[in-house]
Design a protein around this motif. Structure first.
Motif, PDB file in Angstrom:
ATOM      1  N   ASN A  42      41.944  68.258  87.355  1.00 11.71           N
ATOM      2  CA  ASN A  42      43.374  68.696  87.998  1.00 11.71           C
ATOM      3  C   ASN A  42      44.218  67.333  88.074  1.00 11.71           C
ATOM      4  O   ASN A  42      45.498  67.315  88.150  1.00 11.71           O
ATOM      5  N   ASP A  43      43.451  66.317  88.514  1.00 11.15           N
ATOM      6  CA  ASP A  43      44.000  65.106  88.768  1.00 11.15           C
ATOM      7  C   ASP A  43      44.406  64.082  87.528  1.00 11.15           C
ATOM      8  O   ASP A  43      45.045  62.952  87.857  1.00 11.15           O
ATOM      9  N   ALA A  44      44.155  64.666  86.150  1.00 12.00           N
ATOM     10  CA  ALA A  44      44.517  63.916  85.207  1.00 12.00           C
ATOM     11  C   ALA A  44      43.956  62.555  85.056  1.00 12.00           C
ATOM     12  O   ALA A  44      44.457  61.498  84.658  1.00 12.00           O
ATOM     13  N   ASP A  45      42.400  62.650  85.637  1.00 13.88           N
ATOM     14  CA  ASP A  45      41.887  61.377  85.678  1.00 13.88           C
ATOM     15  C   ASP A  45      41.756  60.541  84.165  1.00 13.88           C
ATOM     16  O   ASP A  45      41.086  61.278  83.324  1.00 13.88           O
ATOM     17  N   GLU A  46      42.269  59.432  84.018  1.00 10.17           N
ATOM     18  CA  GLU A  46      42.164  58.885  82.825  1.00 10.17           C
ATOM     19  C   GLU A  46      40.869  58.462  82.115  1.00 10.17           C
ATOM     20  O   GLU A  46      40.364  58.351  80.892  1.00 10.17           O
ATOM     21  N   GLN A  47      39.727  57.888  83.138  1.00 11.91           N
ATOM     22  CA  GLN A  47      38.480  57.590  82.686  1.00 11.91           C
ATOM     23  C   GLN A  47      37.743  58.829  82.118  1.00 11.91           C
ATOM     24  O   GLN A  47      37.054  58.888  81.340  1.00 11.91           O
ATOM     25  N   LEU A  48      38.240  59.913  82.882  1.00  9.68           N
ATOM     26  CA  LEU A  48      37.244  61.187  82.214  1.00  9.68           C
ATOM     27  C   LEU A  48      37.863  61.443  81.149  1.00  9.68           C
ATOM     28  O   LEU A  48      37.085  61.746  79.864  1.00  9.68           O
ATOM     29  N   ARG A  49      39.406  61.378  80.738  1.00 10.80           N
ATOM     30  CA  ARG A  49      39.860  61.778  79.189  1.00 10.80           C
ATOM     31  C   ARG A  49      39.205  60.760  78.409  1.00 10.80           C
ATOM     32  O   ARG A  49      38.911  61.149  77.125  1.00 10.80           O
ATOM     33  N   LEU A  50      38.894  59.481  78.727  1.00 10.75           N
ATOM     34  CA  LEU A  50      38.634  58.586  77.821  1.00 10.75           C
ATOM     35  C   LEU A  50      37.144  58.526  77.380  1.00 10.75           C
ATOM     36  O   LEU A  50      36.643  58.277  76.284  1.00 10.75           O
ATOM     37  N   HIS A  51      36.179  59.326  78.276  1.00 11.43           N
ATOM     38  CA  HIS A  51      34.826  59.287  78.091  1.00 11.43           C
ATOM     39  C   HIS A  51      34.274  60.818  77.721  1.00 11.43           C
ATOM     40  O   HIS A  51      33.044  60.892  77.046  1.00 11.43           O
ATOM     41  N   LEU A  52      34.932  61.744  78.199  1.00 15.15           N
ATOM     42  CA  LEU A  52      34.118  63.148  78.190  1.00 15.15           C
ATOM     43  C   LEU A  52      34.305  63.548  76.816  1.00 15.15           C
ATOM     44  O   LEU A  52      35.154  63.438  76.142  1.00 15.15           O
ATOM     45  N   GLY A  53      32.994  64.123  76.378  1.00 12.50           N
ATOM     46  CA  GLY A  53      32.945  64.404  74.890  1.00 12.50           C
ATOM     47  C   GLY A  53      32.741  63.397  73.901  1.00 12.50           C
ATOM     48  O   GLY A  53      32.662  63.698  72.646  1.00 12.50           O
ATOM     49  N   LYS A  54      32.554  62.137  74.524  1.00  9.34           N
ATOM     50  CA  LYS A  54      32.795  61.061  73.421  1.00  9.34           C
ATOM     51  C   LYS A  54      31.252  60.515  73.138  1.00  9.34           C
ATOM     52  O   LYS A  54      30.935  59.947  72.066  1.00  9.34           O
ATOM     53  N   ILE A  55      30.197  60.791  74.005  1.00 12.16           N
ATOM     54  CA  ILE A  55      28.953  60.300  73.712  1.00 12.16           C
ATOM     55  C   ILE A  55      28.109  61.546  73.377  1.00 12.16           C
ATOM     56  O   ILE A  55      27.375  61.378  72.163  1.00 12.16           O
ATOM     57  N   ALA A  56      28.203  62.664  73.778  1.00  9.64           N
ATOM     58  CA  ALA A  56      27.614  63.999  73.085  1.00  9.64           C
ATOM     59  C   ALA A  56      27.995  64.254  71.836  1.00  9.64           C
ATOM     60  O   ALA A  56      29.206  64.320  71.628  1.00  9.64           O
ATOM     61  N   ASN A  57      27.168  64.836  71.238  1.00  9.14           N
ATOM     62  CA  ASN A  57      27.576  65.406  69.910  1.00  9.14           C
ATOM     63  C   ASN A  57      27.547  67.025  70.107  1.00  9.14           C
ATOM     64  O   ASN A  57      26.460  67.692  69.839  1.00  9.14           O
ATOM     65  N   SER A  58      28.631  67.503  70.059  1.00  4.23           N
ATOM     66  CA  SER A  58      28.623  68.929  70.208  1.00  4.23           C
ATOM     67  C   SER A  58      28.296  69.864  69.123  1.00  4.23           C
ATOM     68  O   SER A  58      28.009  70.911  69.168  1.00  4.23           O
ATOM     69  N   GLY A  59      28.273  69.217  67.899  1.00  2.00           N
ATOM     70  CA  GLY A  59      28.073  69.737  66.895  1.00  2.00           C
ATOM     71  C   GLY A  59      26.381  69.687  66.440  1.00  2.00           C
ATOM     72  O   GLY A  59      25.779  70.038  65.657  1.00  2.00           O
ATOM     73  N   GLU A  60      25.531  68.943  67.504  1.00  2.00           N
ATOM     74  CA  GLU A  60      24.015  68.888  67.330  1.00  2.00           C
ATOM     75  C   GLU A  60      23.326  70.039  67.209  1.00  2.00           C
ATOM     76  O   GLU A  60      22.243  70.360  66.615  1.00  2.00           O
ATOM     77  N   ASN A  61      23.710  71.030  68.309  1.00  2.00           N
ATOM     78  CA  ASN A  61      23.040  72.214  68.403  1.00  2.00           C
ATOM     79  C   ASN A  61      23.685  73.155  69.187  1.00  2.00           C
ATOM     80  O   ASN A  61      24.779  72.920  69.713  1.00  2.00           O
ATOM     81  N   LEU A  62      22.978  74.524  68.999  1.00  4.41           N
ATOM     82  CA  LEU A  62      23.766  75.441  69.579  1.00  4.41           C
ATOM     83  C   LEU A  62      24.269  75.415  71.048  1.00  4.41           C
ATOM     84  O   LEU A  62      25.225  75.696  71.641  1.00  4.41           O
ATOM     85  N   PHE A  63      23.294  74.963  71.951  1.00  8.56           N
ATOM     86  CA  PHE A  63      23.461  74.754  73.358  1.00  8.56           C
ATOM     87  C   PHE A  63      24.270  73.861  73.829  1.00  8.56           C
ATOM     88  O   PHE A  63      25.023  74.094  74.790  1.00  8.56           O
ATOM     89  N   THR A  64      24.189  72.511  73.205  1.00  7.61           N
ATOM     90  CA  THR A  64      25.159  71.569  73.208  1.00  7.61           C
ATOM     91  C   THR A  64      26.742  72.012  73.170  1.00  7.61           C
ATOM     92  O   THR A  64      27.821  71.705  73.770  1.00  7.61           O
ATOM     93  N   ALA A  65      26.825  72.549  71.984  1.00 12.32           N
ATOM     94  CA  ALA A  65      28.100  73.277  71.664  1.00 12.32           C
ATOM     95  C   ALA A  65      28.753  74.147  72.580  1.00 12.32           C
ATOM     96  O   ALA A  65      29.984  74.348  73.068  1.00 12.32           O
TER      97      ALA A  65
END
Length: 432
Positions: free
Chosen positions: A116-139
């Protein structure tokens, strides 16, 4: 429900996600949502799920928690830390939490608030380390990102006091799906200690699908303690994605006591040389319980060190799985990696599947792996009994000494004592 043959189970859950407050997050969630159609179900034919049957989990009907629940009937957990954050059913509870005394520049808040606060650090890093396509539960977690812990520590800042995080269940009559999504970012030379408690009331069935991304920049240091003590009817899955910069240090300990089915996956990558990663764990498993640990440590930078030490204590008809893999790329010369898994079986009906692995493509390394499965030494029991110690007490003493090798690596006195007390309580309930 009919036997699961497609990903309809995950798709039906993902469709119930609440709207995204940010365009970039909507794209991330949409990508993960599309991946649910193509990802294979976690069946025994897949090596990563060979010993972890999830058929019973996929037959459950869970209700996703898409908004913050009513916490008026809950009491704040006991904590002496100035910063204690409480999440109920995966959502941050402001009334049960406190955030005091943080140094200037440190960000500690819920992911929902940061969005809600449009935090720039959150935008830069969220989803960049985890691979959402790795397994069903991560996705599934990525497709439904709503809330979780967000911590950002700027360069050179050292947090003197630990941050405690509590995950509670609201004890609703409906079987709930809680999916906190956490992001921890430590800039150059930053230091912190984070303690996570996963708690649940007895007899409550729910699914806690937790995903944590950790980014340690150069020379950063994080001590990370996790105590999983969920309900005896709960399903618990934790995916931790760790990325370490040059000369960074990660010290992680996970203690697993609760849950009907509990699995923890660690994935570590090094983005700079001379980084250190310490992973230790203790799992105590009894009747109608499965505890599962999977490690994937990827040495893709030179002169990095990793130490993985995990111990299991099994009784009744408890079952455990340990699958640890260390991959050393050709570029990762001067790697020092050690992996051990030991299991103490207190009954003949307990079972463990253990598979430590080394995959090495460099020629100048120091790497080793090993595993043991055994029972208490009758001679040690006899020795203690000959000193006037009753047999049950002797068994408890030997089990505690066995497990203490992991617990003693907890640097905080109060947390170490708490872990020992939890272990003693379990040992006292063992059938004679």
């Amino acid at each position: 429900m009919n036997p699961v043959t497609t990903n309809d189970w995950a798709r039906s859950l993902a469709k119930q996600a609440s709207p995204s407050p940010a365009d970039w997050l909507a794209k991330l969630r949409q990508q993960a949502d599309e991946q649910l159609d193509n990802l294979p179900l976690p069946r025994r034919k897949l090596e990563a799920w060979r010993y972890s049957r999830v058929d019973a989990l996929l037959k459950q009907q869970f209700l996703p928690v898409v908004r913050a629940p009513d916490c008026s009937s809950l009491r704040p957990p006991d904590s002496s830390s100035p910063c204690a954050l409480v999440f109920v059913d995966g959502w941050f509870s402001k009334t049960l939490s406190r955030i005091d005394g943080l140094p200037e520049g440190v960000t500690l808040r819920s992911v929902h608030q940061a969005l809600n606060d449009a935090d720039e650090q959150l935008r830069l890093h969220l989803g960049k380390i985890a691979n959402s396509g790795e397994n069903l539960f991560t996705a599934l977690n990525t497709a439904m990102i709503n809330d979780g812990l967000f911590l950002h520590i700027p360069a050179g800042v050292h947090l003197a006091e630990p941050i405690e995080v509590f995950y509670l269940n609201s004890a609703a009559d409906q079987a709930l799906l809680a999916q906190p999504r956490n992001l921890l970012v430590l800039d150059d030379k930053a230091e912190a200690t984070v303690i996570e408690h996963f708690l649940g009331g007895d007899g409550r069935g729910y699914f806690h699908n937790n995903l944590t991304e950790i980014r340690l920049h150069d020379n950063a240091s994080l001590s990370h303690y996790r105590i999983q003590d969920e309900s005896s009817s709960a399903w618990h899955l934790s995916n931790l994605y760790l990325q370490q910069g040059e000369k960074s240090h990660y010290h992680g300990i996970t203690l697993s006591f609760g849950g009907k089915w509990a699995r923890t996956d660690y994935r570590t990558d090094f983005s700079g040389p001379e980084a250190d990663c310490e992973l230790r764990g203790l799992y105590v498993v009894g009747d109608d319980q499965l505890s599962d640990f999977h490690l994937d440590i990827h040495h893709n930078q030179p002169a990095c060190n990793s130490r993985e030490q995990f111990k299991g204590l099994l009784y009744g008809k408890g079952r455990a799985v340990f699958d640890g893999r260390i991959l050393v790329d050709q570029i990762a010369q001067l790697t020092d990696a050690q992996l051990t898994n030991d299991n103490l079986m207190l009954t003949r009906n307990a079972e463990v599947d253990t598979k430590p692995q080394l995959e090495i493509y460099a020629d100048d390394v120091k790497c080793s792996h090993g595993t043991t499965v055994g029972q208490l030494d009758p001679q040690q029991i006899f020795y203690l009994r000959s000193r006037g110690i009753e047999e049950t007490a002797a068994t408890h003493m030997l089990c505690q000494g066995y497990a203490q090798e992991i617990i003693e690596h907890i640097h905080l006195d109060s947390l170490r004592e708490q872990a020992l007390k939890r272990l003693q309580d379990t040992l006292e309930k063992l059938p004679e």
